[in-house]
Design an enzyme around this catalytic site. Sequence first.
Site, PDB file in Angstrom:
ATOM      1  N   SER A 136     -10.903  -1.000  -1.399  1.00  0.00           N
ATOM      2  CA  SER A 136      -9.558  -1.525  -1.609  1.00  0.00           C
ATOM      3  C   SER A 136      -9.502  -2.941  -2.157  1.00  0.00           C
ATOM      4  O   SER A 136      -8.522  -3.322  -2.776  1.00  0.00           O
ATOM      5  CB  SER A 136      -8.760  -1.439  -0.319  1.00  0.00           C
ATOM      6  OG  SER A 136      -9.075  -2.517   0.513  1.00  0.00           O
ATOM      7  N   HIS A 142     -15.117  -0.508   5.394  1.00  0.00           N
ATOM      8  CA  HIS A 142     -13.967  -1.096   6.087  1.00  0.00           C
ATOM      9  C   HIS A 142     -14.284  -1.422   7.550  1.00  0.00           C
ATOM     10  O   HIS A 142     -15.110  -0.759   8.187  1.00  0.00           O
ATOM     11  CB  HIS A 142     -12.812  -0.085   6.028  1.00  0.00           C
ATOM     12  CG  HIS A 142     -11.509  -0.600   6.512  1.00  0.00           C
ATOM     13  ND1 HIS A 142     -10.989  -0.283   7.752  1.00  0.00           N
ATOM     14  CD2 HIS A 142     -10.596  -1.406   5.914  1.00  0.00           C
ATOM     15  CE1 HIS A 142      -9.806  -0.862   7.887  1.00  0.00           C
ATOM     16  NE2 HIS A 142      -9.544  -1.549   6.794  1.00  0.00           N
ATOM     17  N   GLU A 185     -16.854   4.918   1.348  1.00  0.00           N
ATOM     18  CA  GLU A 185     -15.456   5.081   0.929  1.00  0.00           C
ATOM     19  C   GLU A 185     -15.440   5.611  -0.502  1.00  0.00           C
ATOM     20  O   GLU A 185     -16.458   5.576  -1.190  1.00  0.00           O
ATOM     21  CB  GLU A 185     -14.723   3.734   0.983  1.00  0.00           C
ATOM     22  CG  GLU A 185     -14.732   3.093   2.370  1.00  0.00           C
ATOM     23  CD  GLU A 185     -14.001   1.745   2.412  1.00  0.00           C
ATOM     24  OE1 GLU A 185     -13.161   1.484   1.522  1.00  0.00           O
ATOM     25  OE2 GLU A 185     -14.296   0.953   3.314  1.00  0.00           O
ATOM     26  N   ASN A 231       0.824  -1.205   0.000  1.00  0.00           N
ATOM     27  CA  ASN A 231       0.000   0.000   0.000  1.00  0.00           C
ATOM     28  C   ASN A 231       0.864   1.263   0.000  1.00  0.00           C
ATOM     29  O   ASN A 231       0.340   2.373   0.064  1.00  0.00           O
ATOM     30  CB  ASN A 231      -0.928   0.020   1.213  1.00  0.00           C
ATOM     31  CG  ASN A 231      -2.101  -0.940   1.034  1.00  0.00           C
ATOM     32  OD1 ASN A 231      -2.454  -1.306  -0.084  1.00  0.00           O
ATOM     33  ND2 ASN A 231      -2.694  -1.347   2.137  1.00  0.00           N
ATOM     34  N   LYS A 233      -0.533   4.895   3.667  1.00  0.00           N
ATOM     35  CA  LYS A 233      -0.575   4.205   2.381  1.00  0.00           C
ATOM     36  C   LYS A 233       0.179   5.047   1.340  1.00  0.00           C
ATOM     37  O   LYS A 233       1.398   5.082   1.386  1.00  0.00           O
ATOM     38  CB  LYS A 233      -2.024   3.837   2.053  1.00  0.00           C
ATOM     39  CG  LYS A 233      -2.473   2.723   3.025  1.00  0.00           C
ATOM     40  CD  LYS A 233      -3.911   2.311   3.019  1.00  0.00           C
ATOM     41  CE  LYS A 233      -4.146   1.230   4.091  1.00  0.00           C
ATOM     42  NZ  LYS A 233      -5.549   0.913   4.335  1.00  0.00           N
ATOM     43  N   ASP A 286     -14.346   7.939   3.534  1.00  0.00           N
ATOM     44  CA  ASP A 286     -13.024   7.363   3.789  1.00  0.00           C
ATOM     45  C   ASP A 286     -12.282   7.373   2.452  1.00  0.00           C
ATOM     46  O   ASP A 286     -12.668   6.670   1.523  1.00  0.00           O
ATOM     47  CB  ASP A 286     -13.213   5.928   4.323  1.00  0.00           C
ATOM     48  CG  ASP A 286     -11.926   5.142   4.476  1.00  0.00           C
ATOM     49  OD1 ASP A 286     -11.040   5.265   3.606  1.00  0.00           O
ATOM     50  OD2 ASP A 286     -11.819   4.357   5.437  1.00  0.00           O
ATOM     51  N   HIS A 311      -7.691   4.933   0.356  1.00  0.00           N
ATOM     52  CA  HIS A 311      -7.021   4.359  -0.818  1.00  0.00           C
ATOM     53  C   HIS A 311      -6.974   5.331  -1.993  1.00  0.00           C
ATOM     54  O   HIS A 311      -6.734   4.921  -3.130  1.00  0.00           O
ATOM     55  CB  HIS A 311      -7.681   3.041  -1.232  1.00  0.00           C
ATOM     56  CG  HIS A 311      -7.417   1.964  -0.230  1.00  0.00           C
ATOM     57  ND1 HIS A 311      -6.246   1.247  -0.190  1.00  0.00           N
ATOM     58  CD2 HIS A 311      -8.157   1.547   0.821  1.00  0.00           C
ATOM     59  CE1 HIS A 311      -6.278   0.413   0.830  1.00  0.00           C
ATOM     60  NE2 HIS A 311      -7.427   0.577   1.466  1.00  0.00           N
TER      61      HIS A 311
END
Length: 404
Positions: free
Chosen positions: A188, A141, A184, A53, A247, A213, A216
């Site tokens: 991911s 998540h 999100e 990541n 990340k 979120d 990523h």
Amino acid sequence: MDFDRLFQAQLDDLKAEGNYRIFADLERKRDAFPRVTRHGGDGPSEVTVWCSNDYLGMGQHPDVVRAMVETAEICGAGAGGTRNISGTNHHHLLLEEELADLHGKEQALLFSSGYVSNWAALSTLGARLLNAVILSDALNHASMIEGIRHSRAGKVIWRHNDPEDLDRKLAALPADATPIVAFESVYSMDGDIAPIAEIVEVAERHGAMTYIDEVHAVGMYGPRGGGVAEELGLMDRITLIEGTLGKAFGCFGGYITGSAALCDFIRSFASGFIFTTALPPAVAAAARASIRHLKTSDVERRSQKIQVEKLRARLDTLGIPHLPNPSHIIPVMIKDPVKCRQISDILMDAWGVYVQPINYPTVPKGTERLRLTPGPLHSDDDIEHLATALNALWRQCALARQVA
Ligand SMILES: *Cc1c(COP(=O)(O)O)cnc(C)c1O
């Protein structure tokens, strides 16, 4: 009482399902990424990481490492306390300013990790807002799910990436509810991206708060690395943007950004913010250097996109099945936990390629996969080597190909 026997029985179940997790013992080398030293097996060996990541290789960027080393030389190792009791370092405030600016918000608040920031922010919002109901995307998540659970607020799950389902569920809430829509941007494991504009529109229509979120996406999407919401020009319509420094920024820590009142509220009431030691100043300085670099440099983002497209094209030519998506994540589907582990082991031992098998409960059973994350530091030769290895394994294990 033989407690170890109780532990062992459950571990044995995990192993029987093929879902027991084995961690690769790695030693990252500055300047060598994505090459790392792997310990174990027949002694140390060099492998290429394909599942990191540290998406852009910022963990070894000279500016970032220098900021960390220089700050450690000046400030020492730790923060020395919680933010409240002596631990607020000037570097934390500089980093929070940098983050607020990145997302076009009034303020930002740092946490020990992205996990903690989701857990603490959602549990505080859900617990303290009168009649709070958190509307959570079905694939959110674990850190968001745990925060929502801990808040004891009402919880409504809406179908993944489905604004119409969200609309129906918002409409069904009692008039006195305080709705919070939590989702999100880049998911991911499948690498799909939420229809943020539609979600925001639905939320606005119902007077709901929005919580995104962007873990990523930060560093990688948007002209300054502010995430998908930045790319779409939507940051100012989202109440709270959450991200990680661990990340694409290559460091460690998590954060939220929003209005001054929102950040002050979380700062004042979130136990996961208050009762824990602040980030090491050196980590904060390194993260800030990384964010500043990615605000103006587009080289890493562009080159990541190119390498992602190259690998996808190679897999397509070979008929190696992967989930199509608009992001930088390439899930190669194996759909069996035992096979997934075996393929990962062979890649590591015979080909010097490290891809961690992704099994339940990270993904649903029957959707086990290898999750590839090409970055700007993977060379064309690396891509060719990986493609050759996968092609050989597909033949060796008689795995299904996908005809184009
Ligand atoms: C990794 C992850 C987090 C947690 O971030 P950390 O900084 O690693 O704790 C939060 N949300 C999502 C979607 C993640 O994948």
